[in-house]
Structures are given as structure tokens and as C-alpha cells.
Scaffold this active site. Structure first.
Site, PDB file in Angstrom:
ATOM      1  N   PHE A 139      50.915  13.815  88.068  1.00 20.72           N
ATOM      2  CA  PHE A 139      52.304  13.827  87.747  1.00 20.72           C
ATOM      3  C   PHE A 139      53.106  14.973  88.352  1.00 20.72           C
ATOM      4  CE2 PHE A 139      56.349  14.063  85.571  1.00 20.72           C
ATOM      5  CZ  PHE A 139      57.025  12.942  86.004  1.00 20.72           C
ATOM      6  N   ASP A 226      50.240  23.120  90.591  1.00 22.67           N
ATOM      7  CA  ASP A 226      51.352  22.672  89.435  1.00 22.67           C
ATOM      8  C   ASP A 226      51.088  23.145  88.236  1.00 22.67           C
ATOM      9  OD1 ASP A 226      53.213  21.506  88.128  1.00 22.67           O
ATOM     10  OD2 ASP A 226      53.289  19.477  89.248  1.00 22.67           O
ATOM     11  N   LYS A 255      59.116  23.895  82.984  1.00 19.96           N
ATOM     12  CA  LYS A 255      58.952  23.540  81.463  1.00 19.96           C
ATOM     13  C   LYS A 255      59.047  25.111  80.560  1.00 19.96           C
ATOM     14  CE  LYS A 255      57.238  18.791  81.176  1.00 19.96           C
ATOM     15  NZ  LYS A 255      56.880  18.405  82.356  1.00 19.96           N
TER      16      LYS A 255
HETATM   17  C1  LIG Z   1      57.240  17.480  83.825  1.00 19.00           C
HETATM   18  C2  LIG Z   1      56.371  17.798  84.827  1.00 19.00           C
HETATM   19  C3  LIG Z   1      57.044  17.953  86.175  1.00 19.00           C
HETATM   20  C4  LIG Z   1      58.498  17.401  86.331  1.00 19.00           C
HETATM   21  O1  LIG Z   1      59.588  18.466  85.826  1.00 19.00           O
HETATM   22  P1  LIG Z   1      60.750  17.670  85.501  1.00 19.00           P
HETATM   23  O2  LIG Z   1      61.479  19.122  85.158  1.00 19.00           O
HETATM   24  O3  LIG Z   1      60.811  16.917  84.643  1.00 19.00           O
HETATM   25  O4  LIG Z   1      61.364  17.545  86.980  1.00 19.00           O
HETATM   26  C5  LIG Z   1      56.486  18.162  87.252  1.00 19.00           C
HETATM   27  N1  LIG Z   1      55.088  18.568  87.151  1.00 19.00           N
HETATM   28  C6  LIG Z   1      54.409  18.484  86.017  1.00 19.00           C
HETATM   29  C7  LIG Z   1      52.880  18.938  85.880  1.00 19.00           C
HETATM   30  C8  LIG Z   1      55.056  17.975  84.798  1.00 19.00           C
HETATM   31  O5  LIG Z   1      54.481  18.163  83.450  1.00 19.00           O
END
Ligand SMILES: *Cc1c(COP(=O)(O)O)cnc(C)c1O
Length: 406
Positions: A139, A226, A255
């Protein structure tokens, strides 16, 4: 509190677009790992705003610092130097061992920048159709490019045509990656979550991350990790990949970096630090003084209060308590994760646990249909962790008796 705030929950809002399956709960305020709804019911918060509220709610040092910043400068644009950007970037460089930082406001925005970096890295080498390796159950966000990189058909449905240039492979299988990329001169990068979050809390093995580093070095690809969800101390190290001893070339963050204030960052090593030149990329909100102050203070407080150590010890306490309560029961498939990023996988769908937990005063999430995900604030105590287990373990057992009897 403020009398004009609504004190009831509409079944459906006539004015807010219907994009989330929301619980019939409206939260009004919080303190530490506890939040209260508008009716005064209290909840232990094991979701932490989806791994965002690093310092919990109403932190006694973060709040005054943000109040101070509000009176000075909230936003001024990137037409000017923002000294707090330099402060936060220097800190992220120190913690990661990388070289420089681009600031934005969200996770998808950080990932979008990473994907653009990979493409320009390719174009600079004369590759006209650069391709990036991505993973099953990944994701990376909801923009057109990041949902194309995401490995979830539900996220992608209705939004084609998707962005081209991705090669998808299974996690933790280096041979599959080598086969999928063999002889392809267009590959420029591997893009991977150190621990997949939304996809069901799937950690990359430390050895696998080392293999990815080797493959990327051997082929002159960027390794882009990521860390939007698993980074910022959650696993007990600043960044989850650090358990493997390697360094990425590109590391998107978001986050937990601002303890709730929207912030994103892309931290880059020498191979990626000078790909973008003025005019290649930008954002209006990114790097604004309020967000930068939130990042600086979050890290300062994490260091002062040894919250990495807390995440590691309380996370292990939580994990082993669930193992004691649940391991071996029919219907329990796996209990996994690191630090305060825990996934409990059941053999049956378990979305109703979210509502049942909330009814019992506990906020959690369920992802990938069958995985209970706990990503609380890094200030959680062992006493609170015990309370999480005391509420949740019986609810899991009850659900399994209903749905997966022995
Ligand atoms: C939440 C998340 C995203 C997206 O972040 P947003 O601030 O919602 O755009 C991307 N990569 C990972 C691993 C995530 O957990």
C-alpha cells in the site's frame, strides 16, 4: 468544553463526502493513550490515529510548542527559506545516515516524490520507459500513481487506466524478483515497505532487505523503502529497515513524523539526493513552519523520553501477552510485527471486532479483512498494553467460537 460543538453523531452526513466506512462515534478530546467521545464515553486508543499520534493526545510538551509556533508563523511558502526545515532535515539525516530531505504533507505525496525521483533517475541514465519493482499486498497511497503502485485490486478498482511502469512481485522472495526483472534494461528502482501496513502487517525479513540492497547495488537501481507507517520509532529503531543494517537510497516518511500535524518527507541518500533540480518538484504546504515544528518537537521528545526503547519493550510485552492468550487456538493464523506495530491474523474475516472493541472501550483497526492491527502511540505503558489484551483477547476468542469453532 466548547458548547457549539456537535454532541451527536449523524447516521450519514449530508455534506461530507461518503468515502469512509465510519463507526458511529465522534471523538471530542484525548489525553495520552485515552480518548473521549462527545457523549463522555472513554476509549483506550490502540490505533493512534493510524500510527500517526506518536506522542498520544494533548502531550504536555508538544502542545505548548505548537501553540508557540502558531503565534509566530504557520505558513509562508517555499519562496523563502524556512529555518525549521533545515533543523528537521539535519535531524532526519543524522537519524537515517542519509543525505538530504524533501518535505511535503502526506504519505502519498512522499511516495509520489519517490516515484518521480525513480523516473528521473532513469531518464538521466537514458532510460525512456523506466520501470519500478513493487510488491503484492503493498500500500503506497490513493493518488493515481501511488494506487497504481499499491498491490490491492480494491484500491485500484474503478480508477483505470493505471499508471504504467510497475513490475509486481511477491514479498520475501528474491528469486521471484530476479526472474521478473531478468534481462530488463528499464528497471530503475525497487519500492518496498519495510513492514507492509495496510496490506496486513507483513514484515520484510531482515535478510530479504539485505538481498534487495545487493540486487539494487549490482544493477544500479534505487532501493526505495516506504517507511510512512513503520518508521519514526514504531518498531524500536528510528526506521524499520535499520534492523537489517542496510540503508535505502530513498525513504518516504509521513504518519508519525508530526504526531498528528500533517507532514511528509522524502529522505534520500547520495544516489538520489541530487536528482531533483529547481523546478522538478514542489508543493505549496510542504515544509511549513507549523509542520516542521511538530516534527522537530516530536523527535526531541522521543529522544528525551526514550520512546524507541518504550516502543520496543511495550511492543514485545503486548506481542508476548497475545501469544500467551491466543497462540495455538483454532482460527489464530499468525501474530506478527515488531515493536508497536502488531498484526494478529485470523483465519476468518473479523471486521466486526472493530465495533465490538469500541463498544468495550478500545479503538483498534482491522486491515486486509482478517488482520487485527495495533499501532498505538509510542507512549503506551505496559499497564495500558495489559488493558488492550484484557479487552481484546476475549473478544477474539468469542468471535472465533462463533465463526471458526474447533
Ligand atoms: C498510510 C500510508 C501511505 C499513504 O499515506 P497518506 O498520508 O494517507 O497519503 C503510504 N504508504 C504507507 C506505507 C502507508 O501506511
Amino acid at each position: 468544553m466548547t458548547a457549539s460543538l456537535p454532541t451527536h453523531v449523524e447516521a450519514a452526513s449530508p455534506h461530507v463526502m461518503n468515502t469512509y466506512g465510519r463507526l458511529p462515534i465522534a471523538l471530542s478530546h484525548g489525553q495520552g493513550c485515552r480518548v473521549w467521545d462527545v457523549n463522555g464515553k472513554s476509549y483506550l486508543d490502540a490505533l493512534g490515529g493510524i500510527a500517526v499520534n506518536t506522542l498520544g493526545h494533548n502531550h504536555p510538551e508538544l502542545v505548548p510548542a505548537l501553540q508557540d509556533q502558531l503565534t509566530k508563523l504557520i505558513h509562508c511558502s517555499n519562496y523563502y527559506h524556512v529555518p525549521l526545515q533545515e533543523t528537521l532535515a539535519a535531524k532526519l539525516v543524522e537519524l537515517s545516515g542519509l543525505e538530504n530531505v524533501f518535505f511535503c504533507s502526506t504519505g502519498l505525496e512522499a511516495n509520489e516524490a519517490a516515484l518521480k525521483l525513480a523516473r528521473k533517475f532513469g531518464h538521466d541514465k537514458g532510460i525512456d520507459f523506466p520501470e519500478t519493482v513493487v510488491f503484492e499486498t503493498a500500500f503506497h497511497g490513493r493518488s493515481i500513481a501511488t494506487l497504481s503502485a499499491t498491490g490491492n485490486p480494491k484500491v485500484q478498482a474503478h480508477f483505470g487506466p493505471l499508471v504504467e511502469g510497475f513490475i509486481r512481485v511477491p514479498i520475501n522472495n528474491i528469486d521471484a524478483l530476479k526472474r521478473a526483472t531478468a534481462g530488463n534494461p528499464n528497471v530503475v528502482a525497487v519500492f518496498v515497505e519495510a513492514i507492509q501496513g495496510e496490506g496486513g502487517v507483513h514484515p520484510m525479513n531482515d535478510g530479504y532487505l539485505r538481498e534487495l540492497r545487493e540486487v539494487c547495488d549490482a544493477n544500479d537501481w534505487l532501493l526505495m523503502i516506504d517507511e510512512v507507517q513503520c518508521g519514526m520509532g514504531r518498531t524500536g529503531k528510528w526506521f524499520a529497515h535499520q534492523w537489517s543494517g542496510i540503508k535505502p537510497d530513498v525513504m518516504p516518511l509521513a504518519k508519525g513524523l508530526g504526531s498528528g500535524v500533517p507532514i511528509g518527507a522524502v529522505v534520500t541518500g547520495p544516489k538520489a539526493a541530487h536528482i531533483f533540480q529547481p523546478g522538478n518538484h514542489g508543493t505549496t504546504f510542504g515544509g511549513n513552519p507549523l509542520a516542521m515544528r511538530a516534527g522537530v518537537e516530536t523527535i526531541r521528545i522521543m529522544e528525551k523520553d526514550a520512546l524507541l526503547l518504550n516502543a520496543a519493550t511495550v511492543g514485545e510485552h503486548l506481542r508476548s501477552a497475545f501469544v500467551r492468550e491466543l497462540q495455538g487456538l483454532p482460527g489464530i493464523k499468525d501474530i506478527r510485527g515488531r515493536g508497536l506495530m502488531l498484526g494478529i491474523e485470523l483465519s476468518v474475516p473479523c471486521a466486526e471486532l472493530v465495533t465490538r472493541s469500541a463498544d468495550n472501550g478500545l479503538l483498534i483497526s482491522v486491515t486486509a479483512d482478517r488482520v487485527i492491527r495495533l499501532v498505538p502511540s509510542l507512549i503506551m505503558t505496559t499497564v495500558e498494553a495489559d488493558e488492550v489484551v484484557a479487552i481484546l483477547a476475549p473478544l477474539i476468542k468469542q468471535l472465533l467460537q462463533e465463526k471458526a469453532p474447533a
